[in-house]
Design a protein around this motif. Structure first.
Motif, mmCIF file in Angstrom:
data_model
loop_
_atom_site.group_PDB
_atom_site.id
_atom_site.type_symbol
_atom_site.label_atom_id
_atom_site.label_comp_id
_atom_site.label_asym_id
_atom_site.label_seq_id
_atom_site.Cartn_x
_atom_site.Cartn_y
_atom_site.Cartn_z
ATOM 1 N N SER A 29 0.920 -1.346 0.031
ATOM 2 C CA SER A 29 -0.068 -0.170 0.075
ATOM 3 C C SER A 29 0.904 1.324 -0.045
ATOM 4 N N ASP A 30 2.248 1.016 0.123
ATOM 5 C CA ASP A 30 3.186 2.177 0.083
ATOM 6 C C ASP A 30 3.425 2.887 -1.203
ATOM 7 N N LYS A 31 2.520 3.900 -1.768
ATOM 8 C CA LYS A 31 2.682 4.126 -2.901
ATOM 9 C C LYS A 31 4.061 4.878 -3.193
ATOM 10 N N SER A 32 4.695 5.271 -2.364
ATOM 11 C CA SER A 32 6.183 5.760 -2.485
ATOM 12 C C SER A 32 6.971 4.798 -3.248
ATOM 13 N N ARG A 33 6.841 3.418 -2.924
ATOM 14 C CA ARG A 33 7.908 2.386 -3.410
ATOM 15 C C ARG A 33 7.133 1.664 -4.333
ATOM 16 N N TYR A 34 5.840 1.624 -4.459
ATOM 17 C CA TYR A 34 5.098 0.537 -5.190
ATOM 18 C C TYR A 34 3.940 1.603 -5.958
ATOM 19 N N GLU A 35 4.390 2.422 -6.617
ATOM 20 C CA GLU A 35 3.329 3.436 -7.256
ATOM 21 C C GLU A 35 2.482 2.844 -8.094
ATOM 22 N N PHE A 36 2.850 1.963 -9.100
ATOM 23 C CA PHE A 36 2.104 1.360 -10.112
ATOM 24 C C PHE A 36 1.447 0.104 -9.817
ATOM 25 N N PHE A 37 1.605 -0.154 -8.447
ATOM 26 C CA PHE A 37 0.832 -1.400 -8.076
ATOM 27 C C PHE A 37 -0.736 -1.281 -7.520
ATOM 28 N N SER A 38 -1.718 -1.883 -7.930
ATOM 29 C CA SER A 38 -2.900 -2.073 -7.368
ATOM 30 C C SER A 38 -3.412 -3.310 -7.159
ATOM 31 N N ARG A 39 -4.521 -3.386 -6.584
ATOM 32 C CA ARG A 39 -5.310 -4.783 -6.079
ATOM 33 C C ARG A 39 -6.614 -4.851 -6.107
ATOM 34 N N VAL A 40 -7.028 -5.876 -6.514
ATOM 35 C CA VAL A 40 -8.600 -6.035 -6.359
ATOM 36 C C VAL A 40 -8.994 -6.587 -5.196
ATOM 37 N N VAL A 41 -8.157 -7.179 -4.177
ATOM 38 C CA VAL A 41 -8.140 -7.804 -2.908
ATOM 39 C C VAL A 41 -7.805 -6.655 -1.962
ATOM 40 N N PRO A 42 -8.405 -6.849 -0.777
ATOM 41 C CA PRO A 42 -8.070 -5.812 0.195
ATOM 42 C C PRO A 42 -6.787 -6.301 0.896
ATOM 43 N N PRO A 43 -5.985 -5.126 1.409
ATOM 44 C CA PRO A 43 -4.640 -5.692 1.910
ATOM 45 C C PRO A 43 -4.895 -6.410 3.520
ATOM 46 N N ASP A 44 -3.784 -6.820 3.696
ATOM 47 C CA ASP A 44 -3.920 -7.507 5.157
ATOM 48 C C ASP A 44 -4.270 -6.563 6.345
ATOM 49 N N SER A 45 -3.874 -5.137 6.023
ATOM 50 C CA SER A 45 -4.186 -4.424 7.116
ATOM 51 C C SER A 45 -5.731 -4.542 7.382
ATOM 52 N N TYR A 46 -6.615 -4.600 6.473
ATOM 53 C CA TYR A 46 -7.932 -4.662 6.526
ATOM 54 C C TYR A 46 -8.253 -6.125 7.283
ATOM 55 N N GLN A 47 -7.536 -6.979 6.733
ATOM 56 C CA GLN A 47 -7.762 -8.495 7.255
ATOM 57 C C GLN A 47 -7.218 -8.597 8.842
ATOM 58 N N ALA A 48 -6.046 -7.748 9.145
ATOM 59 C CA ALA A 48 -5.848 -7.712 10.400
ATOM 60 C C ALA A 48 -6.767 -6.888 11.342
ATOM 61 N N GLN A 49 -7.327 -6.029 10.756
ATOM 62 C CA GLN A 49 -8.236 -5.264 11.768
ATOM 63 C C GLN A 49 -9.529 -6.106 11.926
ATOM 64 N N ALA A 50 -9.809 -7.046 10.876
ATOM 65 C CA ALA A 50 -10.880 -7.752 11.018
ATOM 66 C C ALA A 50 -10.800 -9.028 12.031
ATOM 67 N N MET A 51 -9.492 -9.224 11.967
ATOM 68 C CA MET A 51 -8.997 -10.456 13.135
ATOM 69 C C MET A 51 -8.792 -9.997 14.365
ATOM 70 N N VAL A 52 -8.513 -8.737 14.575
ATOM 71 C CA VAL A 52 -8.476 -8.045 15.979
ATOM 72 C C VAL A 52 -9.999 -7.675 16.369
ATOM 73 N N ASP A 53 -10.861 -7.644 15.592
ATOM 74 C CA ASP A 53 -12.184 -7.375 15.915
ATOM 75 C C ASP A 53 -12.822 -8.689 16.346
ATOM 76 N N ILE A 54 -12.555 -9.852 15.572
ATOM 77 C CA ILE A 54 -13.043 -11.133 15.932
ATOM 78 C C ILE A 54 -12.483 -11.586 17.216
ATOM 79 N N VAL A 55 -11.014 -11.356 17.382
ATOM 80 C CA VAL A 55 -10.434 -11.730 18.986
ATOM 81 C C VAL A 55 -11.274 -10.992 19.893
ATOM 82 N N LYS A 56 -11.481 -9.741 19.853
ATOM 83 C CA LYS A 56 -12.256 -8.967 20.772
ATOM 84 C C LYS A 56 -13.842 -9.496 21.088
#
Length: 906
Positions: A199-226
């Motif tokens: 997601s760091d566009k300063s390093r991977y400017e031309f990269f995109s993805r149709v799947v959500p990044p693991d930061s969203y996944q990690a947030q979802a997992m934190v919410d599940i644990v709580k």
């Protein structure tokens, strides 16, 4: 290797004219130049072949594709076994999407999309070398000094130009490729890479993805644990970008959210040593309370972790929360279902694309020749062997007929990322379509402004797309080129369900929606198991935190008179309150007083009633026989005063036991010392009169002053007045009132705490109230001792003496009992009983010694109640002198007798 050496290699490999079978094709130079730039050795490239295996689909615009068609090979070999789902399914999804787009008259009309699809072999370095194919057309080459042997210029075919790349799958592969594609401004859209660092566009400017990044996944997992009430978990990560970045994101989000502690964070090496997974399980058991294990790992590592847990006989102990690499796959838990039971997994929200199922199940060896790896897939899927020229037939496997059908003679289930592959291809198509509308209005094909396609502009159109994807959900990107976070939450269930396996129990789209009632754990239990460092404290207990571990604590009871103020603190109840039984608050302390029915009150009341009856009987008898000789001889005036004092002493018992109030307290102050003061003032006056008469008789025959009844009364009332004056001054300074003493009955156990309702009379005030009477009593005793030489038949000197001696003994016993119980929880009861009983006893002694014998004579021996001859003070003095001389004669051995008749009228 220097550039000159590379150029020499290039020239040595060139040919001119029309060498067999075609002309001279120089294809290695661009690749060698880029290898020099990236630091890759040509020897390595030579080992792997200069022409990679790839699929080429002709088109007006060419898209690149990167798919893990094969798994990572063993040491020294780049590629291993074919990957049917993650490789072939995903790659065929791109081909399917291209077919759909090219046949759509509304999307890129008159423009055909082509493709160059490469195999990454699930290895980042190999994928990088393969991806050089995508950039070779963009490398400027100077061939002016290159000539064939006949002097003609070489024939160099123009390489295809790739405008965008679909892929890759693994995050580590995408990161490696993105570094190269960025140099040549080629947009890249991944269908499976979820590492947060992309997601760091300063390093991977031309990269995109149709799947959500693991930061969203990690947030979802934190919410599940709580949501499951866990606050103490461990993490497991496969070494590499995916695992380590996922866990890092989980750790960061959990720190920001608070309330979640990490027991251990363990990394699984790329090449684990024998027994490595057993050691990982052993480490996890060092913090056995952390049953929840957050796992970001590849399928192989997940399977080996489950196997190690089973070997350690820990089936059902660990509660796994798996990332999308686990998802709803059966391969990681194959033959380990009992260990994986209850595992909660997360997977980007997806749908099965029916069109793709129809497409793929219709593929055969005849109609799918464009897929160069399809024959290999066919052999692996149907467990057969194709006959090829020059290859010996394997007798151990059956021969493929070519008539086999996918999903009929083999198991088939659409791979989970197929939807995202299709969406990624459609993103490219929609972006190119929008770009064509803007740059080539009215043109039926690729116009000059799009030949070539400028990567930076195409990237802008990619980030602006917004359409409904193959699953009907919106496809769009945020400012970092990431797709929205949409996840399904699964749980692997075995018990109490008709369909054992993964069950969807919730969703996460920026916030968690979890159906807790649908969750099941080991043994079919619906209650969520605990994964906490310390269990919640009981009511009335505070948390004593463990330093450095905010989720761990010890529980300490709020003891004594403390109550639980909050989770971490106890506080003292106000002085007039005590803690509730569960110590969550304070309640009023019960108020008590001395009750009439109490054993502490019954005895004093009984003695007082007897004393009052006896005193009343004496008073009535004296009044009835007021003029009888015995009454007159006893000094009627002082006798009535003394009997009144005795009556008041008995009466104070009822005031001391009565419920305290302002009037009761006032009468206590007044009568507590007044009864004794009246009694001992009268006795002191009597003993003083006898003593003065006795002493005066030794010196002269004239009587001492103030011995008449009137004088005696005046002296008595003066002595009483001193007590009354002190009491009334006390009234003026401190008006009588009641208090509630919470200190008196304040034992260590607050359940027995009581507030005592009493008058505002401290122990010191009580002593001061009685002190004047005690002074009178002691003085009277002194006079009684001095008057001990009075003749036995003279007046009442001896009975008064015995009375005072006994009274002093009673009060000497009273003092240690009264003050020795000052610290007792029964202080009020003991002191009140002791005081009232002591006063009743002293009054009884006075009544019994001085008046009961007289009453007995008056009533039962009336013949002794006669008038004696009156004598003057001169006769009394003579009798005293004679008595003294008789005592002296006795001491000298002389026997003399003389009858002395006392004058009882005095």
């Amino acid at each position: 290797m220097h550039f000159a050496a590379l150029l020499a290699v290039h020239k040595s490999q060139s040919c001119c004219g029309f060498g067999p079978p075609f002309g001279c094709h120089v294809t290695t130079f661009p690749r060698l130049l880029l290898m020099l730039f990236l630091g890759l050795s040509p020897e390595t490239w030579a080992q792997q072949g200069t022409q990679p295996h790839s699929i080429k689909i002709e088109g007006d615009i060419t898209l690149g594709g990167l798919f893990p068609v094969h798994s990572r090979g063993p040491a020294g070999v780049p590629c291993g076994e074919i990957k049917r789902e993650k490789g072939i399914h995903r790659m065929e999804a791109m081909l399917y999407a291209l077919d759909q787009i090219n046949s759509d008259p509304d999307l890129l009309p008159n423009i055909t999309l082509g493709a160059r699809i490469l195999d990454t072999c699930s290895r980042d370095t190999y994928a990088l070398e393969q991806s050089l194919t995508f950039v070779q057309a963009l490398i400027q080459k100077d061939n002016s000094d290159v000539r064939c042997s006949n002097g003609e210029p070489p024939i160099i075919p123009k390489p295809e130009r790739v405008v965008g790349v679909i892929g890759a799958s693994g995050s580590s592969v995408s990161i490696m490729v993105a570094n190269v594609l960025r140099l040549f401004a080629i947009p890249q859209i991944s269908y499976a890479s979820t590492a947060p660092e992309l997601s760091d566009k300063s390093r991977y400017e031309f990269f995109s993805r149709v799947v959500p990044p693991d930061s969203y996944q990690a947030q979802a997992m934190v919410d599940i644990v709580k949501a499951m009430g866990w606050n103490y978990v461990s993490t497991l990560a496969s070494e590499g970008n995916y695992g380590e970045s996922g866990v890092d994101a989980f750790l960061q989000i959990s720190r920001e959210a608070g309330g979640l502690c990490i027991a251990q964070s363990i990394k699984i090496p790329r090449e684990p040593k024998p027994g490595g997974f057993d050691k990982i399980i052993k480490r996890l058991m060092e913090t056995s309370n952390a049953r929840g294990v957050i796992i970001f790992a590849n399928e192989d590592d997940i399977r080996r972790v489950l196997e190690a847990a089973k070997r350690a006989n820990l089936t059902g102990h660990f509660l796994f929360v798996g990332s999308d690499s686990w998802g709803a796959k059966s391969s990681p838990i194959l033959d380990q279902e009992d260990v994986a039971e209850g595992a909660v997994t997360i997977l980007p929200k997806r749908a099965s694309i029916d069109g793709f199922d129809n497409y793929f199940t219709s593929r055969s060896l005849e109609n799918n020749r464009r897929n160069i790896w399809f024959a290999e897939y066919w052999e692996d899927d149907f467990k057969c062997k194709l006959t090829r020229a020059g290859i010996k037939y394997d007798l151990g496997r059956r021969k493929c007929t070519g008539e086999e059908r996918i999903a009929q003679e083999s198991q088939y289930e659409q791979e989970g990322k197929v939807q995202f592959v299709i969406d990624a291809v459609y993103v490219m198509a929609h972006a190119l379509h929008s770009m064509h509308l803007d740059l080539c209005p009215g043109s039926m094909g690729v116009c000059e402004k799009m030949d070539p396609v400028e990567g930076s502009k195409l990237l802008q159109y990619i980030r602006s797309v917004n359409f409904n994807g193959s699953a009907g959900t919106g496809v769009m990107f945020n400012e970092n080129g990431d797709a929205p976070g949409r996840y399904d939450i699964f749980q692997f269930q075995l018990s109490n369900t008709t369909n054992p396996g993964y069950r969807c129990i919730g969703q996460w789209t920026n916030y968690l929606r979890l159906n807790a009632e649908e969750m099941q754990w080991s043994g079919g239990d619906s209650a969520v198991p605990d994964s906490v460092c310390s269990f919640p404290c009981e009511l009335g207990e505070r948390k004593k935190m463990v330093k450095g571990v905010p989720c761990c604590w010890h529980c300490e009871l709020c003891d004594g008179y403390q109550y639980q103020l909050d989770e971490l603190n106890c506080d003292m109840c106000p002085f007039d309150m005590r803690p509730m039984p569960n110590r969550t608050g304070c309640r009023s302390t019960p108020i008590i007083k001395l009750e009439w029915s109490s054993p502490w009150a019954i005895i004093p009341v009984f003695l007082a009633v007897l004393g009052i009856l006896a005193t009343s009987g004496c008073i009535i008898t004296f009044i009835r026989f007021n003029n009888s000789p015995i009454v007159r001889a006893s000094g009627r005036e002082l006798s009535y005063v003394l009997l009144t004092g005795i009556f008041l002493i008995y009466l104070i018992t009822f005031l001391m036991i009565a419920e305290p109030s302002a009037p009761v307290c006032a009468f206590r102050r007044l009568l507590l010392g007044l009864g004794m003061c009246i009694t001992y003032s009268a006795m002191l006056t009597k003993t003083n009169r006898i003593y003065r008469i006795f002493e005066q008789g030794k010196k002269a025959v004239t009587p001492p002053p103030f011995i008449s009844p009137a004088s005696q009364l005046i002296i008595t009332f003066i002595l009483i007045g001193v007590q009354l004056l002190g009491v009334f001054i006390w009234f003026g300074v401190v008006p009588p009132h009641t208090i509630i003493d919470y200190e008196e009955q304040h034992p260590p156990n607050p359940e027995f705490a009581r507030g005592v309702l009493k008058c505002d009379m401290s122990d010191l005030a009580l002593v001061l109230c009685l002190s004047y009477s005690i002074v009178l009593m002691v003085t009277c005793t002194v006079y009684a001792i001095k008057s001990r030489g009075v003749p036995e038949t003279f007046n009442e000197a001896k009975p008064i003496g015995f009375t005072m001696y006994t009274t002093c003994i009673v009060w000497l016993a009273f003092v240690p009992i009264f003050f020795g119980t000052a610290q007792s929880t029964e202080k009020m009861f003991i002191q009140t009983t002791t005081l009232t009983v002591s006063m009743s006893l002293s009054a009884t002694v006075s009544l019994g010694m001085l008046y009961i014998p007289k009453v007995y004579v008056i009533i039962f021996l009336p013949e002794q109640n006669v008038q004696k001859r009156k004598r003057s003070f001169k006769a009394v003095a003579s009798a005293v002198t004679t008595q003294l001389s008789q005592k002296e004669d006795k001491q000298n051995g002389e026997s003399k007798s003389s009858a002395i008749v006392p004058d009882r009228s005095q």
